[in-house]
Design an enzyme around this catalytic site. Structure first.
Site, short mmCIF file in Angstrom:
data_model
loop_
_atom_site.label_atom_id
_atom_site.label_comp_id
_atom_site.label_asym_id
_atom_site.label_seq_id
_atom_site.Cartn_x
_atom_site.Cartn_y
_atom_site.Cartn_z
N ASP A 31 -2.87 8.30 -8.59
CA ASP A 31 -1.66 8.45 -7.79
C ASP A 31 -2.01 9.26 -6.56
O ASP A 31 -2.74 10.25 -6.66
CB ASP A 31 -0.56 9.16 -8.60
CG ASP A 31 0.84 8.96 -8.05
OD1 ASP A 31 1.05 9.32 -6.87
OD2 ASP A 31 1.70 8.45 -8.77
N LEU A 33 0.27 10.80 -4.82
CA LEU A 33 1.31 11.83 -4.76
C LEU A 33 2.17 11.74 -3.50
O LEU A 33 2.77 12.73 -3.10
CB LEU A 33 0.72 13.24 -4.90
CG LEU A 33 -0.03 13.51 -6.22
CD1 LEU A 33 -0.58 14.93 -6.23
CD2 LEU A 33 0.87 13.29 -7.43
N THR A 35 4.90 9.95 -3.32
CA THR A 35 6.25 10.11 -3.89
C THR A 35 6.19 10.65 -5.32
O THR A 35 7.19 11.18 -5.82
CB THR A 35 7.03 8.79 -3.89
OG1 THR A 35 6.31 7.81 -4.63
CG2 THR A 35 7.26 8.30 -2.47
N ALA A 73 1.99 1.65 -8.98
CA ALA A 73 1.95 2.25 -7.64
C ALA A 73 2.48 1.25 -6.62
O ALA A 73 2.15 0.07 -6.66
CB ALA A 73 0.53 2.66 -7.29
N ALA A 74 3.30 1.74 -5.69
CA ALA A 74 3.87 0.84 -4.69
C ALA A 74 4.53 1.64 -3.57
O ALA A 74 4.92 2.79 -3.77
CB ALA A 74 4.91 -0.09 -5.32
N TYR A 141 9.23 -6.03 1.36
CA TYR A 141 8.93 -5.51 0.01
C TYR A 141 8.99 -6.64 -1.01
O TYR A 141 8.09 -6.78 -1.86
CB TYR A 141 9.93 -4.41 -0.33
CG TYR A 141 9.85 -3.92 -1.75
CD1 TYR A 141 8.79 -3.12 -2.18
CD2 TYR A 141 10.85 -4.25 -2.68
CE1 TYR A 141 8.72 -2.68 -3.50
CE2 TYR A 141 10.78 -3.79 -3.99
CZ TYR A 141 9.72 -3.02 -4.39
OH TYR A 141 9.65 -2.57 -5.69
N GLU A 268 22.03 -5.37 2.96
CA GLU A 268 22.04 -5.06 1.53
C GLU A 268 22.46 -6.29 0.72
O GLU A 268 23.42 -6.97 1.04
CB GLU A 268 22.99 -3.90 1.24
CG GLU A 268 22.94 -3.46 -0.22
CD GLU A 268 23.79 -2.23 -0.48
OE1 GLU A 268 23.53 -1.54 -1.47
OE2 GLU A 268 24.72 -1.97 0.30
#
Length: 305
Positions: A31, A33, A35, A73-74, A141, A268
């Site tokens: 990671d 880190l 987030t 992870a993303a 995304y 949205e």
């Protein structure tokens, strides 16, 4: 088994790492880190602070000889992906390809991939969406998640690397970071427990399929030895609108806040809900937590933290 969990300091990844360790597996966490949080890292895991794009990954794979790679992870902020699609692609596509190349070169048996049922179908044509629904993501995304699944198919076809893609619905639960990771439950709850105003975007009638983190973990456990070379929706099959989330949290947290609305967020998605029959039939998985039970456990965890 010897398992790598990428993003294992994050909300979802840390819970998965905990469960794998509890089941007796050897776990390494990678990671960067950005987030993730150090306090989420299981002390029994081998932790390496590294970005998945880094060339040092080759040395780690060569030394560790992983059996399974669980890729959580993303870059997972949809709005950031719209603002900066190049950055999103560097993390979610190029970073993933770096992992896959190392998997092939070091005889990894299987990849478990965190895909997204929330964005991969785009604006749904029918409800709930099953895995045969047309794939028409409306954000970079979502495009990257779809690309990830297509690359997994290619690597299986060409290199015989097995995979399972888990298309998560809207995940919530303890450790979700309202500042670094998407999640209306975490955002509302932090504000309610701090006595601050929690504002609903738009009319609040937009719906999502909210699935509790413990059910997500269970799917990742079952995917260790089931569901090879398939994609599965992982949700509840139930639509819940944002107004309901607000009022349920308000009641359970005893916050006594007044419902307030702001302008809707541009672009949205209006409705999202997943059919989960395939996961039930082939993985033996089904969500066990209803919304109120999951939210209650989440509130208690936030109060303890």
């Amino acid at each position: 088994m010897n398992i790598l969990v990428t993003g294992g300091a994050g909300f979802i990844g840390s819970h998965i790492a905990d469960a794998y360790i509890q089941a007796g597996h050897q776990v390494t966490i990678i990671d960067n880190l950005s987030t993730g949080r150090r306090e989420n890292i299981n002390p029994d895991a081998d932790f390496i602070e590294l970005d998945i794009q880094n060339s040092e990954l080759e040395k780690i794979f060569s030394e560790k000889k992983f059996d399974i790679v669980n890729h959580q992870a993303a870059q997972m902020n949809v709005r950031l992906s719209v603002k900066n699609p190049v950055y999103d692609a560097k993390v979610n596509i190029i970073g993933f390809l770096n992992l896959l190349e190392n998997c092939v070169n070091n005889n990894v048996r299987k990849v478990i991939f965190a895909s997204s049922g929330g964005v991969i179908y785009g604006e749904q044509e029918y409800f709930p969406a099953d895995e045969e629904h047309r794939l028409q993501p409306c954000s970079p995304y979502g495009v990257a998640k779809l690309a990830g699944e297509k690359y997994l198919y290619y690597y299986h076809l060409t290199h015989d690397l097995n995979y399972t893609a888990l298309r998560y619905a809207n995940v919530y639960g303890p450790r979700q970071n309202p500042h670094g990771e998407a999640g209306v439950v975490a955002i509302f709850l932090e504000r309610m427990l701090d006595g601050r105003e929690a504002v609903i975007n738009g009319d609040g009638k937009q719906t999502r399929d909210f699935v509790f983190i413990r059910d997500i973990v269970d799917a990742n456990i079952k995917a260790l030895d089931k569901g090879d070379n398939e994609a599965y929706n992982i949700g509840t099959g139930q639509e819940t609108d944002i107004n309901t989330i607000f009022h349920t949290l308000n009641k359970l947290a005893e916050a006594d806040l007044t419902e307030k609305h702001a302008d809707p967020m541009p672009g949205e998605q209006r409705k999202s809900v997943l059919a989960v029959i395939k996961a039930e039939n082939e993985l033996g998985w089904k969500a066990r937590y209803d919304l109120e039970a999951g939210l209650s456990e989440t509130i208690q965890a936030y109060k303890r933290s």
